[in-house]
Design a protein around this motif. Structure first.
Motif, mmCIF file in Angstrom:
data_model
loop_
_atom_site.group_PDB
_atom_site.id
_atom_site.type_symbol
_atom_site.label_atom_id
_atom_site.label_comp_id
_atom_site.label_asym_id
_atom_site.label_seq_id
_atom_site.Cartn_x
_atom_site.Cartn_y
_atom_site.Cartn_z
ATOM 1 N N THR A 226 -3.371 -10.503 -22.660
ATOM 2 C CA THR A 226 -3.676 -10.149 -24.040
ATOM 3 C C THR A 226 -3.438 -11.354 -24.952
ATOM 4 N N THR A 227 -4.417 -11.644 -25.806
ATOM 5 C CA THR A 227 -4.297 -12.786 -26.722
ATOM 6 C C THR A 227 -4.408 -12.390 -28.197
ATOM 7 N N LEU A 228 -4.798 -11.149 -28.490
ATOM 8 C CA LEU A 228 -4.909 -10.705 -29.881
ATOM 9 C C LEU A 228 -4.955 -9.184 -29.900
ATOM 10 N N LEU A 229 -4.287 -8.591 -30.900
ATOM 11 C CA LEU A 229 -4.311 -7.144 -31.072
ATOM 12 C C LEU A 229 -4.684 -6.797 -32.502
ATOM 13 N N GLU A 230 -5.479 -5.759 -32.658
ATOM 14 C CA GLU A 230 -5.759 -5.175 -33.967
ATOM 15 C C GLU A 230 -4.987 -3.866 -34.045
ATOM 16 N N LEU A 231 -4.069 -3.788 -35.014
ATOM 17 C CA LEU A 231 -3.157 -2.653 -35.112
ATOM 18 C C LEU A 231 -3.496 -1.774 -36.307
ATOM 19 N N ASN A 232 -3.348 -0.469 -36.132
ATOM 20 C CA ASN A 232 -3.394 0.449 -37.255
ATOM 21 C C ASN A 232 -2.086 0.376 -38.023
ATOM 22 N N LEU A 233 -2.164 0.597 -39.338
ATOM 23 C CA LEU A 233 -0.977 0.634 -40.198
ATOM 24 C C LEU A 233 -0.994 1.913 -41.013
ATOM 25 N N ILE A 234 0.171 2.314 -41.502
ATOM 26 C CA ILE A 234 0.280 3.477 -42.370
ATOM 27 C C ILE A 234 1.034 3.087 -43.639
ATOM 28 N N GLU A 235 0.999 3.971 -44.634
ATOM 29 C CA GLU A 235 1.689 3.707 -45.889
ATOM 30 C C GLU A 235 3.196 3.630 -45.658
ATOM 31 N N ALA A 236 3.806 2.625 -46.244
ATOM 32 C CA ALA A 236 5.258 2.458 -46.161
ATOM 33 C C ALA A 236 5.898 2.904 -47.470
ATOM 34 N N LYS A 237 7.142 3.318 -47.384
ATOM 35 C CA LYS A 237 7.917 3.640 -48.571
ATOM 36 C C LYS A 237 9.244 2.892 -48.509
ATOM 37 N N LYS A 238 9.987 2.919 -49.601
ATOM 38 C CA LYS A 238 11.162 2.058 -49.717
ATOM 39 C C LYS A 238 12.316 2.492 -48.828
ATOM 40 N N PHE A 239 12.524 3.788 -48.705
ATOM 41 C CA PHE A 239 13.714 4.295 -48.040
ATOM 42 C C PHE A 239 13.344 5.330 -46.990
ATOM 43 N N VAL A 240 14.310 5.617 -46.152
ATOM 44 C CA VAL A 240 14.214 6.738 -45.233
ATOM 45 C C VAL A 240 15.361 7.686 -45.560
ATOM 46 N N ARG A 241 15.010 8.869 -45.992
ATOM 47 C CA ARG A 241 16.023 9.908 -46.224
ATOM 48 C C ARG A 241 16.443 10.424 -44.854
ATOM 49 N N THR A 242 17.649 10.095 -44.457
ATOM 50 C CA THR A 242 18.102 10.285 -43.088
ATOM 51 C C THR A 242 19.109 11.422 -43.007
ATOM 52 N N THR A 243 18.861 12.357 -42.120
ATOM 53 C CA THR A 243 19.741 13.509 -41.932
ATOM 54 C C THR A 243 20.310 13.500 -40.524
ATOM 55 N N TYR A 244 21.613 13.646 -40.429
ATOM 56 C CA TYR A 244 22.319 13.721 -39.152
ATOM 57 C C TYR A 244 22.734 15.166 -38.923
#
Length: 538
Positions: free
Chosen positions: A161-179
């Motif tokens: 493999t010498t090159l990949l075209e990747l899909n991307l999604i919308e990013a946001k600033k934080f991750v609200r994380t629940t344990y």
């Protein structure tokens, strides 16, 4: 882009020349996240593609990125976040590369929604074993659809493999994380499946089992908003930050078990803790300490104490790039069990009980997966371990088993073989980045006799029979089931503390610690107070 084309032309010409002379070769990427011991024959030619390490473009309109195969996850995220985008599947270790994610198996905490990393790839450029350069896509009717699907997870045995075209999604600033605390293995398996339900709206789900009666299921939702201006965010990348797994264990140890009937608003549910983590800090939360494998370095170098001061003082050595360098240099991978397995949900609890009873390895990592249809070298649903393929897509649970094995090498091999047999009996499959001891017939039964036929047909079609096949690449070379690995170097490195010191020296030589020092993805906003973090307990 022209620089990339020139580099690929050089790779193509080199491969074609070797092909015409029937001369074996291997590909050099510059680094590896595999724990398999190298066993290439001396004198084999090397085709160096380590220079293919650039993000060529990020297109916010089409939400795609063009990346070369040796682009590591941290550099990829640093390139996409300024555009408000992020890859759907980001491997938790910053040094894992895009090409490695495609050629190997990469299932992460967003894979319950998006599948393995290769399912987020739109196309790959490959140099075939005869030097021809082609572009393959997974689309129905594409000329090289079979090559794309066959090469995903095939460890570079169909081409380079010498090159990949990747899909991307919308990013946001934080991750609200629940344990979410659990108090039994069965409850942990049930809860992790609950958190994957669409109505929960989670972007990320994984879990840690500290013991049979202390588990934590971690769920995350991307958000741009903090609940208040004075909300503190938690980080994990700075030398004085806690290691993620220790942080999770500490803030949940006094919680009661959560109820399976808890509402989707976890912050108001009994047995949960919620906090806010910057997105990139969340994506690479396991980097420091390599999940919990970094503690093994302290175990090796006793009496160096495993405490906050020495974790801070030795921080440069505690990131995954340096840990991998040291592991390979020391030879300790021959004593350290590092196995990831994909299990049907109904088999997860029996397998975890087996690991507890036979290996006594804790913690264990849990990661839910949306798996592809077989045949595949990726873990996928099988029929009770008999090698028959099941429904097109399914749900599985990745269980990460990482800890010290028997110090005697014969016993170490037996322990790994016994684990492989138990995984097979329970209908699971292993990740192939790790030590693999299957005999050939068992390997192909586990990964599918039908798959073997299809795979060998692709190798014939694309002139790849001169390359090692997947089994050749993954199997650990021993003389027989009870043999030891031969040579004076393993013997010398086994003398404490020679192997460990040599591993440290090799890690220092690599200068990989500078990559983390210079990383721009680390959270610096909000001042020192933001770095300390403060979780909210329900």
């Amino acid at each position: 882009m022209e620089h990339h084309r020139q580099a690929v032309r050089l790779v193509s010409a080199t491969v074609r020349s070797l092909f015409e002379r029937s001369e074996p070769y291997r590909i050099w990427h510059g680094s590896t996240n595999s724990t398999r011991p190298p066993h290439q024959k001396a004198g084999v030619r090397v085709v160096d593609i380590s220079g293919l390490r650039n993000v060529l473009s990020v297109d916010a309109t089409t939400r795609t990125a063009l990346v070369e195969p040796n682009v590591p996850m941290d550099r990829l995220v640093e390139s996409t976040l300024p555009h408000g985008l992020v890859p759907p599947v980001v491997m938790e270790f910053p040094g894992i590369t895009a090409g490695g994610g495609f050629a190997g198996t990469a299932g992460e905490s967003s894979s319950f929604r998006h599948g393995y990393f290769d399912e987020t790839v739109r196309s790959v450029e490959m140099v075939l074993p005869d030097g021809e350069v082609v572009t393959a896509r997974p689309d129905k009717g594409d000329e090289y659809e079979d090559l794309f699907r066959g090469a995903a997870g095939a460890l570079g045995t169909l081409g380079t493999t010498t090159l990949l075209e990747l899909n991307l999604i919308e990013a946001k600033k934080f991750v609200r994380t629940t344990y979410r605390r659990t108090s039994s293995v069965g409850e942990a398996v049930r809860v992790i499946r609950e958190e994957c339900a669409a109505e929960k709206g989670n972007d990320y789900v994984d879990g840690i089992l500290f013991s049979k009666d202390h588990g934590v299921i971690v769920s995350g939702k991307m958000t741009d908003d903090l609940p208040s201006e004075d909300e503190r965010v938690q980080t994990f990348s700075h030398p004085r930050d806690p290691w993620f797994y220790m942080h999770v264990q500490d803030i949940t140890k006094t919680l009661p078990s959560s109820s399976s009937s808890s509402s989707s608003s976890s912050s108001s549910s009994e047995g949960t803790v919620t906090e806010y983590i910057p997105l990139s800090e969340y994506l690479f939360r396991y980097d420091r300490g390599g999940f919990w494998v970094g503690k093994a370095a302290f175990d090796f170098f006793k009496p160096v104490p495993f405490n906050r001061f020495f974790r801070w003082f030795l921080d440069d050595f505690m990131h995954t790039r340096m840990l991998y360098r040291a592991l390979h240099g020391s030879g300790e991978s021959a004593r350290f069990i590092v196995q990831d397995v994909g299990m049907p949900y109904e088999s997860a609890e029996p397998f975890i009980n087996y690991v507890s009873d036979e290996l006594a390895i804790w913690p264990l990592w849990l990661c839910p997966l949306k798996t592809p249809s077989g045949p595949s070298f990726h873990p996928h649903l099988r029929d009770g371990g008999k090698g028959k393929e099941k429904a097109p897509h399914g749900e599985m649970l990745n269980i990460g088993v990482w800890g010290w094995g028997p110090s005697d090498r014969n016993m170490f091999i037996r322990a790994n073989r016994a684990l492989e047999r138990r995984v097979d009996e329970l209908g699971g499959t292993k990740w192939l980045y790790a030590h693999t001891y299957y005999p050939p017939s068992e390997f192909w039964r586990v990964y599918g006799s039908a798959h073997q036929k299809q795979y060998e047909a692709l190798r014939q079609k694309y002139l790849a029979t001169s390359l090692p096949n997947v089994y050749d690449k993954v199997s650990v070379k021993v003389d027989n089931d009870d043999a030891v690995l031969r040579g004076w170097k393993p013997w010398l490195k086994a003398l404490w503390p020679i192997g460990g010191l040599w591993g440290i020296w090799k890690a220092i030589q690599s200068k990989d610690y500078m990559l983390h020092r210079r990383a721009t993805w680390k959270w610096t906003g909000g001042g020192d107070e933001a770095k300390t973090g403060k979780a909210k307990s329900a």
